[in-house]
Design an enzyme around this catalytic site. Structure first.
Site, PDB file in Angstrom:
ATOM      1  N   PHE A 162       6.027  -7.793   0.834  1.00 20.11           N
ATOM      2  CA  PHE A 162       6.236  -8.345   2.169  1.00 20.11           C
ATOM      3  C   PHE A 162       5.399  -7.661   3.233  1.00 20.11           C
ATOM      4  O   PHE A 162       5.092  -8.251   4.268  1.00 20.11           O
ATOM      5  CB  PHE A 162       7.717  -8.236   2.554  1.00 20.11           C
ATOM      6  CG  PHE A 162       8.161  -6.825   2.867  1.00 20.11           C
ATOM      7  CD1 PHE A 162       7.997  -6.283   4.133  1.00 20.11           C
ATOM      8  CD2 PHE A 162       8.747  -6.030   1.889  1.00 20.11           C
ATOM      9  CE1 PHE A 162       8.391  -4.983   4.420  1.00 20.11           C
ATOM     10  CE2 PHE A 162       9.155  -4.737   2.170  1.00 20.11           C
ATOM     11  CZ  PHE A 162       8.974  -4.208   3.439  1.00 20.11           C
ATOM     12  N   LYS A 186       2.748 -15.321  -6.706  1.00 20.45           N
ATOM     13  CA  LYS A 186       4.155 -15.251  -6.342  1.00 20.45           C
ATOM     14  C   LYS A 186       4.286 -14.332  -5.135  1.00 20.45           C
ATOM     15  O   LYS A 186       4.227 -13.103  -5.257  1.00 20.45           O
ATOM     16  CB  LYS A 186       5.015 -14.698  -7.480  1.00 20.45           C
ATOM     17  CG  LYS A 186       6.524 -14.869  -7.185  1.00 20.45           C
ATOM     18  CD  LYS A 186       7.373 -13.842  -7.861  1.00 20.45           C
ATOM     19  CE  LYS A 186       7.592 -12.599  -7.037  1.00 20.45           C
ATOM     20  NZ  LYS A 186       8.355 -12.803  -5.775  1.00 20.45           N
ATOM     21  N   SER A 243       7.166  -1.699  -5.129  1.00 20.85           N
ATOM     22  CA  SER A 243       7.763  -0.390  -5.351  1.00 20.85           C
ATOM     23  C   SER A 243       7.435   0.131  -6.739  1.00 20.85           C
ATOM     24  O   SER A 243       7.091  -0.631  -7.652  1.00 20.85           O
ATOM     25  CB  SER A 243       9.284  -0.474  -5.192  1.00 20.85           C
ATOM     26  OG  SER A 243       9.847  -1.249  -6.253  1.00 20.85           O
ATOM     27  N   GLU A 264      -0.255  -1.618  -8.031  1.00 26.92           N
ATOM     28  CA  GLU A 264      -0.399  -0.918  -6.749  1.00 26.92           C
ATOM     29  C   GLU A 264       1.003  -0.648  -6.234  1.00 26.92           C
ATOM     30  O   GLU A 264       1.664  -1.536  -5.693  1.00 26.92           O
ATOM     31  CB  GLU A 264      -1.186  -1.766  -5.748  1.00 26.92           C
ATOM     32  CG  GLU A 264      -2.629  -2.006  -6.134  1.00 26.92           C
ATOM     33  CD  GLU A 264      -3.493  -0.779  -6.033  1.00 26.92           C
ATOM     34  OE1 GLU A 264      -2.985   0.272  -5.588  1.00 26.92           O
ATOM     35  OE2 GLU A 264      -4.674  -0.857  -6.398  1.00 26.92           O
ATOM     36  N   LEU A 265       1.479   0.581  -6.391  1.00 34.27           N
ATOM     37  CA  LEU A 265       2.882   0.877  -6.164  1.00 34.27           C
ATOM     38  C   LEU A 265       3.069   1.853  -5.006  1.00 34.27           C
ATOM     39  O   LEU A 265       2.278   1.866  -4.073  1.00 34.27           O
ATOM     40  CB  LEU A 265       3.490   1.395  -7.473  1.00 34.27           C
ATOM     41  CG  LEU A 265       3.184   0.509  -8.699  1.00 34.27           C
ATOM     42  CD1 LEU A 265       3.719   1.121  -9.970  1.00 34.27           C
ATOM     43  CD2 LEU A 265       3.693  -0.905  -8.500  1.00 34.27           C
ATOM     44  N   GLU A 398       9.805   7.858  -1.554  1.00 33.22           N
ATOM     45  CA  GLU A 398       9.223   7.003  -0.510  1.00 33.22           C
ATOM     46  C   GLU A 398      10.320   6.196   0.169  1.00 33.22           C
ATOM     47  O   GLU A 398      11.053   5.458  -0.488  1.00 33.22           O
ATOM     48  CB  GLU A 398       8.197   6.050  -1.115  1.00 33.22           C
ATOM     49  CG  GLU A 398       7.567   5.125  -0.075  1.00 33.22           C
ATOM     50  CD  GLU A 398       6.670   4.073  -0.705  1.00 33.22           C
ATOM     51  OE1 GLU A 398       5.580   3.821  -0.156  1.00 33.22           O
ATOM     52  OE2 GLU A 398       7.062   3.485  -1.734  1.00 33.22           O
ATOM     53  N   GLY A 460      -5.017   2.398   6.849  1.00 32.65           N
ATOM     54  CA  GLY A 460      -6.127   1.621   7.369  1.00 32.65           C
ATOM     55  C   GLY A 460      -7.358   1.646   6.491  1.00 32.65           C
ATOM     56  O   GLY A 460      -8.462   1.935   6.955  1.00 32.65           O
TER      57      GLY A 460
END
Length: 512
Positions: A162, A186, A243, A264-265, A398, A460
């Protein structure tokens, strides 16, 4: 509110029922309805229907047929199609940026920046379409030529999160398309509308160029759709962003079928601030890294590791900077931070605050859940700063919220050890004017992260460099550099143009 209905209309979104699209056709899914609420004001923006297994299988079959055609299109011509997609994104930048901001909650500047990232990756992919190079190698055998070539892989599944509802998809999709692959996306069930908007933009280009249905597909849904992708041997590569917990489940499912995954977690990113740092650039770098996107970036700054000589000065400067932050409607000018994505995120923020206090942390900028008035959605919190020890269990975790940890160090080697002593390894940074410190930080004994910066923050990243991290961050690389190789299959070829058949390694095998 910049008239959200007009924004939806301009992006071709049916607010009552959108859900599944395969490039030319779209239809309501047969699964449950997903109601998309804006964290900005709590309003329901639209309803999206999710896919069941039959819907999903239909999409995959259409994608397989499209791949047979798309892989035969020369790569530079595929690049031209992506160029046209970039042009369409330029035309829709304002509307799409507003929707990203309103549906996800990040500031309008960040929403527009995310769309710009999509445009940038289109430009990158166009150039890449003429640079899918393979190596030519010298054979040890006489009159033999050996070389390496790259072929399209197949269907690329993309699971996005998200926090960057469109940019990370584009990193994967645009590169996959110039490589000759087709994609099935998805999106996060928390931000489905931005995905549908992107699909409508892409569809116009596919139709104008009379390209087959299924080059680009969107399948809305929750965890079960992600499982369909992970377990499906028809998916040549599954790229998943989210996550660490999600990534472990996806990686295990893909590995069981010996498939390829790109993960990519999570990140638990630190900035080291040396006693030689220029605090005039360090302070804004830290603050943006910590509160940008309300601390919901995988590259958000979580920990600041500060030299003991400047610790108090830096702490006081951060307290002063935090006092200037404006929190509110992210579509309004001069707002630094909008809401968290939903009330569950607020609960996670409060839980983390409780754990920090329980473990002995001391807040120098107090946490608070904001309510009433402009904060009536229940998704707004105040960014906070806590003095902690790195070994606190909560610091090792995290938390997707604007919580910043301050940690003191004496020697650079100690600071690097503190930075690396977490399970995650995505982004890192040092602020220093000492070249020896900078080089040590970037050396093999320095940062163990996939991204290591000097005199800029952790957040960034630019699309020209490969994006990703190590350890529990998953090890994947997306976007620039040679990340395109993930989306193709490598083939080594040897050609014998002699009149004999010499064998490698000088092996003799003779027949009478």
């Amino acid at each position: 509110m910049n008239n959200i209905k007009q924004v939806l209309d301009s992006l071709g979104i049916d607010a009552e029922n959108s859900g599944i699209s395969t490039g030319r056709n779209s239809w309501p899914g047969s699964g449950e309805m997903i109601e998309s609420y804006s964290p900005v004001d709590g309003s329901m923006i639209a309803k999206v229907s999710s896919a069941d297994k039959c819907d999903y299988d239909k999409v995959i079959e259409v994608s397989r047929e499209a791949f047979k055609v798309w892989r035969m299109v020369p790569a530079p011509k595929r690049g031209d199609i992506v160029r046209q997609m970039g042009d369409q994104l330029r035309n829709k930048k304002q509307a799409l940026g507003i929707l990203v901001s309103y549906e996800m909650g990040k500031s309008l500047q960040e929403g527009l920046g995310e769309v710009q990232e999509m445009i940038d990756i289109c430009d990158f992919a166009v150039g890449l379409s003429r640079q899918l190079y393979g190596l030519s190698m010298h054979s040890e055998r006489v009159q033999h030529r050996m070389y390496e070539q790259w072929h399209p892989l197949g269907i690329v599944g993309i699971i996005s999160a998200f926090n960057f509802p469109v940019a990370v998809w584009s990193w994967n999709a645009m590169i996959a398309w110039v490589c000759g692959d087709v994609s099935v996306w998805k999106p996060s069930e928390k931000t489905p509308l931005t995905a549908i908007a992107c699909q409508h933009i892409i569809r116009t280009v596919l139709i104008e160029n009379n390209l087959p249905e299924g080059i680009s597909s969107v399948v809305a849904g929750g965890k079960e759709v992600g499982q369909f992708l992970a377990e499906d041997s028809r998916i040549a590569l599954l790229s998943a962003t989210g996550s660490t917990r999600m990534g472990k489940a996806v990686g295990e499912s893909v590995a069981k079928r010996l498939g390829k995954s790109l993960l990519e977690l999570g990140g638990n990113n630190a900035i080291i601030v040396s006693n030689s740092a220029d605090l005039s650039i360090a302070i804004p770098g830290i603050v943006f890294g910590a509160v940008g996107t309300a601390g919901q970036r995988c590259t958000s700054t979580r920990r600041v590791i500060v030299h003991e000589e400047i610790y108090e000065d830096l702490k006081n400067a951060l307290v002063k900077a935090y006092g200037q932050l404006k929190i509110g409607n992210p579509l309004e000018d001069h707002i630094h931070m909008g809401p968290l994505i939903d009330k569950m995120a607020v609960e996670n923020y409060e839980t983390a605050i409780g754990k920090i206090r329980k473990e002995g942390g001391r807040f120098v900028v107090a946490p608070k859940v904001l309510s009433g008035g402009i904060y009536n959605s229940g998704c707004y919190v105040a960014p906070c700063i806590a003095e902690v020890d790195n070994n606190y269990a909560i610091v090792q975790t995290e938390t997707f919220a604007p919580i910043l940890y301050l940690i003191k160090y004496k020697y650079l080697e100690e600071a690097i050890e503190i930075q690396n002593a977490v399970p995650q390894g995505l982004s890192s940074s040092i602020f220093t004017l000492n070249i020896r410190e900078a080089e040590m930080f970037l050396s093999q004994t320095g940062s163990d992260c996939g991204i290591a910066n000097v005199n800029i923050g952790t957040s960034g990243a630019e699309i020209g460099g490969a994006f990703g991290g190590e350890k529990e961050t998953g090890g994947g690389r997306e976007s620039g550099s040679d990340a395109w190789k993930n989306y193709m299959r490598r083939q080594t070829s040897t050609i014998n143009y002699s009149s004999s058949l010499p064998l490698a390694q000088g092996i003799k095998f003779e027949l009478e």
